[in-house]
Design an enzyme around this catalytic site. Structure first.
Site, PDB file in Angstrom:
ATOM      1  N   LYS A   1       0.705  -1.930   0.481  1.00  0.00           N
ATOM      2  CA  LYS A   1      -0.043  -0.093   0.501  1.00  0.00           C
ATOM      3  C   LYS A   1       0.692   1.028   0.156  1.00  0.00           C
ATOM      4  CE  LYS A   1      -3.211  -2.355   2.886  1.00  0.00           C
ATOM      5  NZ  LYS A   1      -4.004  -1.807   4.575  1.00  0.00           N
ATOM      6  N   GLY A   2       2.130   1.307   0.194  1.00  0.00           N
ATOM      7  CA  GLY A   2       2.924   2.355   0.464  1.00  0.00           C
ATOM      8  C   GLY A   2       2.868   3.464  -0.443  1.00  0.00           C
TER       9      GLY A   2
ATOM     10  N   ASP B   1      14.888  -0.697   0.999  1.00  0.00           N
ATOM     11  CA  ASP B   1      15.325  -1.233   2.304  1.00  0.00           C
ATOM     12  C   ASP B   1      15.986  -1.957   2.476  1.00  0.00           C
ATOM     13  OD1 ASP B   1      16.005  -1.381   5.460  1.00  0.00           O
ATOM     14  OD2 ASP B   1      13.912  -1.825   5.964  1.00  0.00           O
TER      15      ASP B   1
ATOM     16  N   LYS C   1      17.170   3.156   0.933  1.00  0.00           N
ATOM     17  CA  LYS C   1      17.749   3.094   2.671  1.00  0.00           C
ATOM     18  C   LYS C   1      18.979   1.967   1.960  1.00  0.00           C
ATOM     19  CE  LYS C   1      14.548   2.934   6.295  1.00  0.00           C
ATOM     20  NZ  LYS C   1      13.962   2.480   7.332  1.00  0.00           N
TER      21      LYS C   1
ATOM     22  N   ASP D   1       3.809   3.699   6.781  1.00  0.00           N
ATOM     23  CA  ASP D   1       2.705   3.378   8.033  1.00  0.00           C
ATOM     24  C   ASP D   1       3.959   2.985   9.341  1.00  0.00           C
ATOM     25  OD1 ASP D   1       3.447   0.982   6.561  1.00  0.00           O
ATOM     26  OD2 ASP D   1       1.846  -0.176   8.165  1.00  0.00           O
TER      27      ASP D   1
ATOM     28  N   GLU E   1       7.521   1.763  -6.160  1.00  0.00           N
ATOM     29  CA  GLU E   1       7.952   1.876  -4.571  1.00  0.00           C
ATOM     30  C   GLU E   1       8.456   2.408  -3.736  1.00  0.00           C
ATOM     31  OE1 GLU E   1       7.547  -0.311  -2.055  1.00  0.00           O
ATOM     32  OE2 GLU E   1       8.556  -2.338  -2.485  1.00  0.00           O
ATOM     33  N   ASP E   2       7.759   2.552  -2.625  1.00  0.00           N
ATOM     34  CA  ASP E   2       7.870   3.760  -1.631  1.00  0.00           C
ATOM     35  C   ASP E   2       9.490   3.706  -1.067  1.00  0.00           C
ATOM     36  OD1 ASP E   2       7.362   1.610  -0.496  1.00  0.00           O
ATOM     37  OD2 ASP E   2       5.790   1.651   1.025  1.00  0.00           O
TER      38      ASP E   2
ATOM     39  N   ARG F   1       0.147   6.917   7.045  1.00  0.00           N
ATOM     40  CA  ARG F   1       0.104   7.042   5.633  1.00  0.00           C
ATOM     41  C   ARG F   1      -0.383   8.034   5.069  1.00  0.00           C
ATOM     42  NH1 ARG F   1       1.309   1.377   3.775  1.00  0.00           N
ATOM     43  NH2 ARG F   1       0.151  -0.247   4.896  1.00  0.00           N
TER      44      ARG F   1
HETATM   45  P1  IMP Z   1      12.866  -4.009   1.890  1.00  0.00           P
HETATM   46  O1  IMP Z   1      12.248  -5.776   1.572  1.00  0.00           O
HETATM   47  O2  IMP Z   1      13.575  -4.675   3.287  1.00  0.00           O
HETATM   48  O3  IMP Z   1      13.829  -3.308   0.730  1.00  0.00           O
HETATM   49  O4  IMP Z   1      11.851  -3.421   2.249  1.00  0.00           O
HETATM   50  C1  IMP Z   1      10.503  -3.311   1.433  1.00  0.00           C
HETATM   51  C2  IMP Z   1       9.340  -2.628   2.594  1.00  0.00           C
HETATM   52  O5  IMP Z   1       9.489  -2.694   3.701  1.00  0.00           O
HETATM   53  C3  IMP Z   1       8.700  -1.525   2.098  1.00  0.00           C
HETATM   54  O6  IMP Z   1       7.947  -1.161   0.685  1.00  0.00           O
HETATM   55  C4  IMP Z   1       7.991  -0.786   2.957  1.00  0.00           C
HETATM   56  O7  IMP Z   1       6.784  -0.751   2.524  1.00  0.00           O
HETATM   57  C5  IMP Z   1       8.116  -1.580   4.168  1.00  0.00           C
HETATM   58  N1  IMP Z   1       9.366  -0.106   4.946  1.00  0.00           N
HETATM   59  C6  IMP Z   1      10.681  -0.099   4.339  1.00  0.00           C
HETATM   60  N2  IMP Z   1      11.649   0.577   5.167  1.00  0.00           N
HETATM   61  C7  IMP Z   1      10.282   1.585   5.942  1.00  0.00           C
HETATM   62  C8  IMP Z   1      10.094   2.591   6.583  1.00  0.00           C
HETATM   63  O8  IMP Z   1      10.953   3.338   6.869  1.00  0.00           O
HETATM   64  N3  IMP Z   1       8.974   2.955   6.757  1.00  0.00           N
HETATM   65  C9  IMP Z   1       7.794   2.061   6.742  1.00  0.00           C
HETATM   66  N4  IMP Z   1       8.085   1.078   5.787  1.00  0.00           N
HETATM   67  C10 IMP Z   1       9.252   0.053   5.009  1.00  0.00           C
HETATM   68 MG    MG Z   2       6.548  -0.942   0.101  1.00  0.00          MG
END
Ligand code: IMP
Ligand code: MG
Length: 176
Positions: A43-44, A103, A132, A160, A99-100, A166
């Site tokens: 949803k982000g 990470d 990030k 969120d 994508e939002d 959000r």
């Molecule tokens: P990844 O798989 O670790 O890269 O994470 C990606 C997903 O985790 C993102 O699409 C977000 O939905 C969520 N996410 C990562 N960091 C944050 C944050 O700081 N705040 C909120 N959601 C996050």
């Molecule tokens: Mg996301």
């Protein structure tokens, strides 16, 4: 539920909108007169996708998928679930994943692998509002991003904390 006063402002609405407009201008040049499919990762990414799309002037189609990697709170599970991925035939299409935030990169990697396994794209790019970089585990980079951010838990503008905030028009962080 945390209070809004506990959210420290990080990226203002104005800075978000300025960078998103710049990115849209870039896409308008790259994809001039070409049909583009935007794939919004719910949803982000809902705010980012909507604001970006409003500035695009090539023919745009929108698709929405749902993945999840964050279980609850602020810790990443590292495991990605394909909650809902129903897509039309994207063979030979130009696709931009919206994508939002990237990470660890597990979500982005999972999605790119899944899509490349299922379709032969004319072109596919990964676009994230926030990157990030310091947290990256999976071997993947965004083709486009608007802001590099530190290792803080961010909320607002689609992001969120336990489903809340959000709707904020800016991005802030909370101390965890
Ligand atoms: P990844 O798989 O670790 O890269 O994470 C990606 C997903 O985790 C993102 O699409 C977000 O939905 C969520 N996410 C990562 N960091 C944050 C944050 O700081 N705040 C909120 N959601 C996050
Ligand atoms: Mg996301």
């Amino acid at each position: 539920m945390i209070k809004e006063t506990e959210i420290k402002p990080l990226i203002s609405e104005e800075r978000l909108q300025t960078e998103i407009k710049k990115l849209a201008d870039k896409f308008n040049k790259i994809y001039k007169n070409k049909e583009v499919y935007l794939i919004c990762v719910l949803k982000g990414s809902v705010m980012f996708m909507a604001d970006l799309a409003k500035h695009l002037n090539m023919p745009v189609k929108m698709e929405f998928i749902r993945l999840s990697s964050y279980g609850s709170g602020t810790t990443s599970s590292g495991k990605v679930n394909a909650v809902d991925i129903k897509l039309p035939d994207l063979n030979n299409k130009n696709v931009i994943i919206i994508e939002d935030i990237i990470d660890t990169g597990h979500t982005a990697k999972f999605l790119m692998d899944f899509l490349n396994h299922n379709f032969k794209f004319n072109d596919i790019k990964f676009c994230a509002l926030l990157d990030k970089k310091c947290k990256r585990v999976a071997n993947i980079e965004a083709d486009y991003y608007c802001f590099e951010v530190d290792d803080k838990y961010l909320v607002g503008y689609g992001l969120d904390i336990d489903g809340n905030y959000r709707n904020l028009p800016y991005i802030g962080y909370i101390e965890v």
